[in-house]
Design an enzyme around this catalytic site. Structure first.
Site, mmCIF file in Angstrom:
data_model
loop_
_atom_site.group_PDB
_atom_site.id
_atom_site.type_symbol
_atom_site.label_atom_id
_atom_site.label_comp_id
_atom_site.label_asym_id
_atom_site.label_seq_id
_atom_site.Cartn_x
_atom_site.Cartn_y
_atom_site.Cartn_z
ATOM 1 N N ASP A 92 0.753 -1.076 -0.061
ATOM 2 C CA ASP A 92 -0.031 -0.061 -0.030
ATOM 3 C C ASP A 92 0.954 1.382 0.147
ATOM 4 O OD1 ASP A 92 -2.255 1.837 0.637
ATOM 5 O OD2 ASP A 92 -3.331 0.069 1.118
ATOM 6 N N SER B 262 -10.809 -0.547 -2.092
ATOM 7 C CA SER B 262 -9.753 -0.660 -1.193
ATOM 8 C C SER B 262 -10.053 -0.916 0.123
ATOM 9 C CB SER B 262 -8.945 0.716 -1.488
ATOM 10 O OG SER B 262 -8.316 0.953 -2.686
ATOM 11 N N HIS C 221 -3.801 6.321 2.720
ATOM 12 C CA HIS C 221 -4.839 5.086 2.504
ATOM 13 C C HIS C 221 -4.088 3.744 2.884
ATOM 14 C CE1 HIS C 221 -5.641 1.760 -0.662
ATOM 15 N NE2 HIS C 221 -6.556 2.660 -1.112
#
Ligand SMILES: *[C@@H]1O[C@H](CO)[C@@H](O)[C@H](O)[C@H]1NC(C)=O
Ligand SMILES: *[C@@H]1O[C@H](CO)[C@@H](O)[C@H](O)[C@H]1NC(C)=O
Ligand SMILES: *[C@@H]1O[C@H](CO)[C@@H](O)[C@H](O)[C@H]1NC(C)=O
Ligand SMILES: *[C@@H]1O[C@H](CO)[C@@H](O)[C@H](O)[C@H]1NC(C)=O
Length: 768
Positions: free
Chosen positions: A157, A548, A222
């Site tokens: 990620d 996601s 994220h």
């Protein structure tokens, strides 16, 4: 491919149920004290809400009640039992009832044709990562703590925020002995501990964005978000400026985390870095890989994630990946290799909405995260198109685009504009405006975070605003801070990428659905909430939406299953998760399995699936040979000399793969198509057990299972069966989906059977 009309219907379908529980008119209330007591002995009963097909508009309340009682009577001992268990009959805004049921009764109801969905009544309290509780993984759920702390999950990620409370290591001992990875402390990255046991970064290209940091530190947010959703510790009182307040947690709070930073500001996530990260993660000794990144939908042999995941699979590591955010267009799903667990996104029954009160007293509601409380009771309201700089910029000002409006006209106002690009709120703020009401016919299921007072309304509401603006000279409005509203669920997110699978017409994708709308999890202090210039909002937690976000939910569930069955193969864990999923409704999601795969993730059921559909490396090679992959291509995937397909034992059956779902693609609309699926199940439940087949076939389709009963006398025993699917030519060319469920006393092992008559097109998806 769904038409625009279908898309509208889809949104309309959701909005019919959107709204406020207090508006749901309660026509009848039959609470007797007896029905609150356990009815018969020790069978545990809970309140469930049962949704039925919409009734005819002219049906009266009384006959609806009779219908409800009729439905209920069919699964109860007696009519009296039925009427005693019924607590609410909703007859106005929707056709549903609430009743006290055993799990078994709820299950029977959900299998009935007229029933749209059944879900347990929840006692609402202020929760944060409500998503895990929503999936049934509660603080009281069984956990295998000793083994859980031996499970290592790897995420590829944007990096991580080590100082986040979600990654504290209280009570955790040193990393498991098999761990070979490392967590280097860089000058600008410290904080590895017994929770965060691995952190590496991969960046081979030279270009570097000064806003990023060359270390595993997460400047985007994220990676911090996905990691904490998967394995974050419990953090009480988490919220975004008070919104969604409650305890944040991951699926496996005691599992260890290893972070591989492969995505960078601007440059994105390079294949070469991704493969390097897979390589490192596999040799470091992770147990599960979660990757919320999408790639090209090219051949499996040329897709870095498919290749990386294949190598992981060989070492006993399951890769869980996001399906993509290119829905609702069909054939947009990515990460669709058979050895990957591909995750779609669904809603969790809450929405973040803001009230807007117009000067004429009309109250309307918009969607989005607006953290600002107004300081005045009302502000002047104007339409962007009336605030343009000059006549030439009129068209742009309708959308509140940059450099199209006159600041002196915007100052102090709330501006109404249509959506063309995100950021209208920031444009209006920069011109001295107070707030923005954005109108759009899309994205009505996801809350966008705004950097200034703003909300988004649909076209119906947009018309109301427009009418008001034209009705009088002096118009005003006020936008309130967002609130959490309960809505019906689950449903597939509009953005979630859909099948059919562009990689193979024999393989249903996506595999599974998990929450991916407005998920609250940890965030980085290095980014503002919107990530936009000029935004001064920072928070330790934030809401994010996307496949996601759904992917780490399934990653967490995989780690959870692994903590009970450390010896299971990746395919076994995957099968357990898929065959125990909660059925979703094709009446809510028109794309059905192409939207949600096997259904909604149910982690606690996945712990004990009864039977599994297992697969090993050779099975996948046989499948690829059957798919027509050239031997040279296979060599690239396997990383070894050419495999001679003709020397392998050919796998038989329609799809040549022992997959937990079945898909039959029609070659023609005018001829009968017959598909024979060969399957083998392995007994992982009680050693001595009998499973019986229940088949559901859509109209125009015949499904026959041979044999219809499977007897087991020992653990890990295998049994073979075949499924013959016969599809007759159909006038309208539309087929529903069916299913095969193996039922024993304790287990129910469900496989959807999907008929695909859509042309498979090779899409080109971008990085997510
Ligand atoms: C628009 O939104 C309102 C309020 O949220 C809702 O009542 C209405 O059904 C929606 N209309 C459409 C076409 O989605
Ligand atoms: C962060 O640490 C890495 C490795 O020590 C170094 O290469 C980099 O220059 C450091 N600073 C920034 C701002 O990236
Ligand atoms: C919980 O969080 C809210 C909002 O961030 C804050 O105002 C409040 O003081 C916190 N409560 C506790 C007990 O920490
Ligand atoms: C609209 O909202 C305001 C402010 O919350 C409230 O006082 C008013 O009663 C509402 N009006 C209607 C018609 O619901």
């Amino acid at each position: 491919m769904p038409s625009l009309l279908a898309l509208q219907r889809y949104y309309a379908g959701i909005f019919e149920f959107k709204g406020y529980p207090m508006h749901f008119l309660l026509v009848l209330l039959i609470i007797t004290f007896t029905c609150l007591l356990p009815a018969n002995g020790n069978v545990h009963k809970d309140f469930y809400i049962v949704f039925l097909k919409d009734h005819h508009p002219l049906t009266t309340g009384r006959s609806i009640l009779e219908t409800h009682l009729g439905v209920l009577s069919s699964i109860k001992e007696s009519e009296q039992d039925a009427s005693e268990s019924l607590v609410y009959s909703y007859t106005r805004s929707f056709n549903a009832f609430a009743a006290k049921l055993s799990e078994d009764e709820a299950k029977k109801l959900s299998d009935m044709d007229e029933v749209v969905s059944v879900f347990p009544n929840q006692y609402r309290k202020l929760h944060t990562t409500k998503s895990w509780e929503f999936l049934g993984l509660t603080p009281d759920s069984k956990r295998n703590l000793e083994v859980e702390s031996d499970v290592i999950v790897g995420l590829l990620d944007t990096g991580i925020t080590p100082q986040s409370e979600s990654f504290k290591d209280d009570g955790l001992g040193p990393p498991p002995a098999i761990w070979k990875g490392s967590c280097k402390h860089f000058a600008n990255f410290t904080g590895c501990n017994n929770k965060l046991i691995g952190a590496k970064y991969f960046k081979l290209d030279k270009g570097h964005n000064p806003n990023d940091i060359l270390s595993p530190v997460d400047v985007d947010g994220h990676g911090t978000h996905t990691s904490s959703t998967l394995a974050g510790r419990l953090v009480p009182n988490a919220s975004v400026f008070g919104l969604g307040q409650g305890t944040a947690r991951g699926g496996v709070p005691s599992a260890r985390l290893a972070i591989y930073k492969v995505c960078w500001a601007n440059s994105g996530c390079a294949d070469m870095d991704i493969l390097a990260a897979f390589d490192a993660a596999i040799s470091d000794g992770v147990d599960i890989i979660s990757i919320s990144i999408g790639g090209e939908t090219s051949r499996y042999t040329k897709d870095s994630i498919a290749v990386g995941a294949f190598r992981a699979m060989r070492k006993g590591i399951l890769t869980v990946a996001s399906a993509g955010n290119d829905g609702p267009m069909s054939s947009t799903v990515v990460n669709h290799a058979p050895w990957i667990l591909t995750v779609a996104a669904s809603g969790i029954g809450r929405q973040l909405r803001s009230k807007v009160v117009l000067g004429n007293g009309v109250n309307i509601s918009g969607i989005g995260v607006n953290t600002f409380e107004p300081t005045k009771k009302s502000y002047p309201l104007a339409s962007g198109v009336d605030l343009s700089m000059n006549s030439e910029t009129k068209e742009q000002s309708r959308y509140c685009l940059d450099n199209s409006m006159d600041p002196s006209k915007v100052k102090g106002k709330i501006v109404y504009c249509k959506l063309q690009a995100w950021g209208a709120d920031s444009v209006i703020k920069s011109l001295g405006g107070i707030g923005t009401v954005i109108e759009s016919d899309m994205f009505q299921d996801v809350a966008q975070i705004y950097m200034a007072p703003a909300t988004m309304v649909n076209t119906t509401i947009g018309k109301k605003i427009n009418d008001y603006l034209h009705s009088t000279k002096s118009t005003s409005a006020v936008i309130y801070k967002s609130e959490v509203i309960e809505i019906r669920s689950p449903f597939t997110a509009s953005f979630s990428s859909r099948g059919p699978n562009p990689g193979s017409q024999h393989l249903l994708k996506p595999d599974i659905s998990a929450p991916g709308i407005d998920i609250l999890a940890s965030y980085t202090p290095l980014n503002s909430l919107t990530g936009l210039k000029g935004d001064t909002q920072h928070s330790k937690f934030t809401f994010m939406s996307g496949t996601s976000m759904s992917c780490p939910h399934v990653g967490g569930a995989a780690a959870y299953v692994k903590s009970f069955h450390p010896e299971w193969s990746p395919a076994a864990i995957k099968s357990a998760i898929m065959t125990t999923a909660t059925k979703m409704s094709s009446r809510v999601d028109k794309d059905a399995e192409f939207a949600y795969g096997s259904g909604q993730l149910n982690p606690t059921r996945a712990r004990s699936p009864g039977l599994i559909y297992d697969l090993d490396e050779t099975s996948y090679i046989q499948f690829l040979c059957h798919e027509g992959y050239k031997e040279s291509e296979l060599a690239a995937l396997l990383g070894q000399g050419p495999i001679n397909c003709s020397k392998l034992i050919p796998a038989n059956g329609e799809d040549a793969l022992n997959y937990p779902t079945m898909q039959l693609s029609l070659k023609s609309d005018h001829e009968t198509t017959i598909g024979v699926f060969q399957r083998t199940v392995t007994n992982v439940g009680a050693p001595v057990s009998v499973y019986n087949a229940t088949v559901k076939a859509p109209s125009g389709v015949e499904i026959v299972v041979k044999p219809t009963s499977l007897s087991f006398t020992r653990a890990l025993q295998k049994r073979r069966f075949k499924v013959v699917v016969t599809v007759k030519p159909k006038q309208d060319g539309v087929f529903g989906s069916g299913s095969l469920t193996w039922r024993s006393f304790h287990h129910s092992v469900r496989s959807p059977i999907v008929i695909s008559n859509e042309l498979v097109v090779t899409g080109t998806a971008s990085k997510l």
